[in-house]
Design a protein around this motif. Structure first.
Motif, PDB file in Angstrom:
ATOM      1  N   HIS A 104      37.914  51.316  20.876  1.00  0.00           N
ATOM      2  CA  HIS A 104      38.238  50.689  20.690  1.00  0.00           C
ATOM      3  C   HIS A 104      38.448  49.807  19.454  1.00  0.00           C
ATOM      4  O   HIS A 104      38.032  48.999  18.359  1.00  0.00           O
ATOM      5  CB  HIS A 104      37.098  49.673  20.898  1.00  0.00           C
ATOM      6  N   THR A 105      39.970  50.379  18.729  1.00  0.00           N
ATOM      7  CA  THR A 105      40.239  50.359  17.600  1.00  0.00           C
ATOM      8  C   THR A 105      42.215  49.781  17.937  1.00  0.00           C
ATOM      9  O   THR A 105      43.130  50.609  19.393  1.00  0.00           O
ATOM     10  CB  THR A 105      40.883  51.640  16.457  1.00  0.00           C
ATOM     11  N   THR A 106      42.304  48.538  17.281  1.00  0.00           N
ATOM     12  CA  THR A 106      44.135  47.608  17.205  1.00  0.00           C
ATOM     13  C   THR A 106      44.657  47.914  15.334  1.00  0.00           C
ATOM     14  O   THR A 106      43.758  48.234  15.098  1.00  0.00           O
ATOM     15  CB  THR A 106      44.021  46.409  17.714  1.00  0.00           C
ATOM     16  N   ILE A 107      46.030  48.633  15.920  1.00  0.00           N
ATOM     17  CA  ILE A 107      46.930  48.575  14.099  1.00  0.00           C
ATOM     18  C   ILE A 107      47.592  48.174  14.815  1.00  0.00           C
ATOM     19  O   ILE A 107      48.900  48.338  15.617  1.00  0.00           O
ATOM     20  CB  ILE A 107      47.089  50.482  14.272  1.00  0.00           C
ATOM     21  N   CYS A 167      45.504  66.060  18.057  1.00  0.00           N
ATOM     22  CA  CYS A 167      44.267  64.786  18.177  1.00  0.00           C
ATOM     23  C   CYS A 167      44.049  64.835  19.822  1.00  0.00           C
ATOM     24  O   CYS A 167      44.565  65.607  20.464  1.00  0.00           O
ATOM     25  CB  CYS A 167      45.035  63.240  17.790  1.00  0.00           C
ATOM     26  N   GLN A 168      43.067  64.387  19.967  1.00  0.00           N
ATOM     27  CA  GLN A 168      42.847  64.195  21.373  1.00  0.00           C
ATOM     28  C   GLN A 168      42.634  62.576  21.558  1.00  0.00           C
ATOM     29  O   GLN A 168      42.400  61.518  21.085  1.00  0.00           O
ATOM     30  CB  GLN A 168      41.109  64.727  21.610  1.00  0.00           C
ATOM     31  N   PHE A 169      43.507  62.096  22.708  1.00  0.00           N
ATOM     32  CA  PHE A 169      44.246  60.633  22.892  1.00  0.00           C
ATOM     33  C   PHE A 169      43.012  60.705  24.433  1.00  0.00           C
ATOM     34  O   PHE A 169      43.272  61.099  25.052  1.00  0.00           O
ATOM     35  CB  PHE A 169      45.356  60.632  22.455  1.00  0.00           C
ATOM     36  N   THR A 170      42.677  59.323  24.315  1.00  0.00           N
ATOM     37  CA  THR A 170      42.522  58.776  25.060  1.00  0.00           C
ATOM     38  C   THR A 170      42.249  57.539  25.349  1.00  0.00           C
ATOM     39  O   THR A 170      42.313  56.510  24.671  1.00  0.00           O
ATOM     40  CB  THR A 170      40.681  58.948  26.061  1.00  0.00           C
ATOM     41  N   ASN A 171      43.418  56.469  26.696  1.00  0.00           N
ATOM     42  CA  ASN A 171      44.174  55.484  26.801  1.00  0.00           C
ATOM     43  C   ASN A 171      44.730  55.005  25.107  1.00  0.00           C
ATOM     44  O   ASN A 171      43.579  53.901  24.703  1.00  0.00           O
ATOM     45  CB  ASN A 171      43.182  54.891  27.195  1.00  0.00           C
ATOM     46  N   VAL A 172      45.209  55.814  24.643  1.00  0.00           N
ATOM     47  CA  VAL A 172      46.463  55.339  23.563  1.00  0.00           C
ATOM     48  C   VAL A 172      47.736  55.382  23.648  1.00  0.00           C
ATOM     49  O   VAL A 172      47.860  55.795  24.627  1.00  0.00           O
ATOM     50  CB  VAL A 172      46.311  56.853  22.488  1.00  0.00           C
ATOM     51  N   GLU A 173      47.878  53.961  23.146  1.00  0.00           N
ATOM     52  CA  GLU A 173      49.144  52.974  23.020  1.00  0.00           C
ATOM     53  C   GLU A 173      49.841  52.867  22.467  1.00  0.00           C
ATOM     54  O   GLU A 173      49.539  53.183  21.236  1.00  0.00           O
ATOM     55  CB  GLU A 173      49.200  51.979  24.289  1.00  0.00           C
ATOM     56  N   PHE A 174      51.680  52.955  22.688  1.00  0.00           N
ATOM     57  CA  PHE A 174      52.596  52.951  21.373  1.00  0.00           C
ATOM     58  C   PHE A 174      53.114  51.921  21.795  1.00  0.00           C
ATOM     59  O   PHE A 174      53.992  52.084  22.723  1.00  0.00           O
ATOM     60  CB  PHE A 174      53.406  54.082  21.019  1.00  0.00           C
ATOM     61  N   CYS A 211      54.409  49.002  14.579  1.00  0.00           N
ATOM     62  CA  CYS A 211      53.883  50.303  13.474  1.00  0.00           C
ATOM     63  C   CYS A 211      55.040  51.348  12.809  1.00  0.00           C
ATOM     64  O   CYS A 211      55.679  51.473  14.390  1.00  0.00           O
ATOM     65  CB  CYS A 211      52.786  50.562  13.341  1.00  0.00           C
ATOM     66  N   PHE A 212      54.857  51.274  11.756  1.00  0.00           N
ATOM     67  CA  PHE A 212      55.949  52.050  11.055  1.00  0.00           C
ATOM     68  C   PHE A 212      55.267  53.672  10.839  1.00  0.00           C
ATOM     69  O   PHE A 212      54.427  53.697  10.211  1.00  0.00           O
ATOM     70  CB  PHE A 212      56.561  51.300   9.868  1.00  0.00           C
ATOM     71  N   LEU A 213      55.081  54.693  11.745  1.00  0.00           N
ATOM     72  CA  LEU A 213      55.087  55.662  11.835  1.00  0.00           C
ATOM     73  C   LEU A 213      55.796  56.740  11.348  1.00  0.00           C
ATOM     74  O   LEU A 213      55.019  57.855  11.348  1.00  0.00           O
ATOM     75  CB  LEU A 213      53.616  55.751  13.075  1.00  0.00           C
ATOM     76  N   LEU A 233      50.542  64.714  24.916  1.00  0.00           N
ATOM     77  CA  LEU A 233      50.625  62.688  25.007  1.00  0.00           C
ATOM     78  C   LEU A 233      50.602  62.326  27.045  1.00  0.00           C
ATOM     79  O   LEU A 233      51.911  61.314  26.985  1.00  0.00           O
ATOM     80  CB  LEU A 233      51.971  62.530  24.853  1.00  0.00           C
ATOM     81  N   LYS A 234      49.895  63.117  27.228  1.00  0.00           N
ATOM     82  CA  LYS A 234      49.819  63.263  28.927  1.00  0.00           C
ATOM     83  C   LYS A 234      49.746  61.386  29.143  1.00  0.00           C
ATOM     84  O   LYS A 234      48.553  60.872  28.745  1.00  0.00           O
ATOM     85  CB  LYS A 234      49.541  64.421  29.767  1.00  0.00           C
ATOM     86  N   GLY A 235      50.762  60.415  29.719  1.00  0.00           N
ATOM     87  CA  GLY A 235      50.026  59.992  30.099  1.00  0.00           C
ATOM     88  C   GLY A 235      50.158  58.636  29.218  1.00  0.00           C
ATOM     89  O   GLY A 235      50.055  57.522  29.543  1.00  0.00           O
ATOM     90  N   ILE A 236      51.077  58.542  28.554  1.00  0.00           N
ATOM     91  CA  ILE A 236      51.641  57.686  27.356  1.00  0.00           C
ATOM     92  C   ILE A 236      53.045  57.404  27.716  1.00  0.00           C
ATOM     93  O   ILE A 236      53.852  58.172  27.249  1.00  0.00           O
ATOM     94  CB  ILE A 236      50.914  58.129  25.880  1.00  0.00           C
ATOM     95  N   ASP A 237      53.133  55.627  27.283  1.00  0.00           N
ATOM     96  CA  ASP A 237      54.380  55.349  27.245  1.00  0.00           C
ATOM     97  C   ASP A 237      55.115  55.424  25.866  1.00  0.00           C
ATOM     98  O   ASP A 237      54.737  54.781  25.684  1.00  0.00           O
ATOM     99  CB  ASP A 237      54.288  53.931  28.328  1.00  0.00           C
ATOM    100  N   LEU A 238      56.914  55.844  25.833  1.00  0.00           N
ATOM    101  CA  LEU A 238      57.333  55.907  24.625  1.00  0.00           C
ATOM    102  C   LEU A 238      57.853  55.156  24.881  1.00  0.00           C
ATOM    103  O   LEU A 238      58.839  55.682  23.770  1.00  0.00           O
ATOM    104  CB  LEU A 238      57.024  57.854  24.220  1.00  0.00           C
TER     105      LEU A 238
END
Length: 210
Positions: A106-109, A142-149, A132-134, A164-169
């Motif tokens: 539950h982190t927001t960047i 990494c292990q991503f669970t419900n991560v969004e960019f 964010c500029f990454l 990156l399965k399930g992630i909208d880029l």
């Protein structure tokens, strides 16, 4: 109103306690572990070492809980092996910041400049990256669970062995992202635009003809 706390363990104290532990009394951090008559002193000593090293590894992890970092310059600071829960980074400078082997929940960047930031070998659950500029960031293993960019610059970011399965880029820039040797392995199941797909195809050595 935000309230929270950060625990910075005295790593030297813990290591000193482990290394100087009196195995005759099994004393560690003011706790006494009595001898078990059914086992030999050698076996008990080995068990004591395992238990106390496990405790030490837990205490060595920095814990950051319900904290908001706003407009902070955290460049090149190490948060490695930390646990972050309900934390916000807003408008911060995270250039070269080291978050490797950390746990995010539950982190927001948001609105952060994090070129060459390091998240390698971290576990991220319910984490949002927004505007964010990454560029050149390390997000490998990494292990991503419900991560969004959302609207992020991920140009030349490292995603080796990170699914990156399930992630909208689609709203982010992903030109030149670095993935593993298995073609498209990390990107399987991700959502990209047609233009991004063309860039990915070229990156994988695919020749496209009209």
């Amino acid at each position: 109103m935000w309230t929270g706390w950060i625990v910075y363990p005295d790593k030297r104290m813990i290591l000193r306690n482990v290394l100087s532990m009196d195995y005759a009394s099994r004393t560690y951090l003011n706790r006494t572990y009595p001898l078990i008559p059914a086992y030999s002193p050698i076996v008990v000593s080995l068990l004591a070492i395992i238990v106390n090293l496990s405790l030490a590894m837990w205490y060595l992890r920095t814990v950051i809980y319900q904290i908001r970092f706003e407009n902070c310059d955290l460049s090149n600071i190490s948060f490695a092996e930390s646990s972050l829960y309900r934390v916000e980074f807003i408008g911060c400078k995270l250039t070269g910041t080291n978050f490797s082997e950390s746990i995010f929940n539950h982190t927001t960047i948001r609105d952060c400049k994090g070129d060459y930031v390091i998240f390698s070998m971290s576990k991220l659950r319910n984490v949002s990256f927004n505007q964010c500029f990454l560029r050149g960031g390390g997000l490998d293993n990494c292990q991503f669970t419900n991560v969004e960019f959302e609207h992020c610059n991920l140009v030349e970011a490292e995603f080796h062995r990170t699914s990156l399965k399930g992630i909208d880029l689609t709203s982010s820039e992903i030109a030149g992202i670095r993935i593993g040797s298995i073609p498209g392995g990390e990107l399987k199941g991700a959502t990209v635009t047609s233009l991004q797909a063309l860039d990915i195809a070229r990156m994988l050595g695919i020749t496209i003809k009209d």
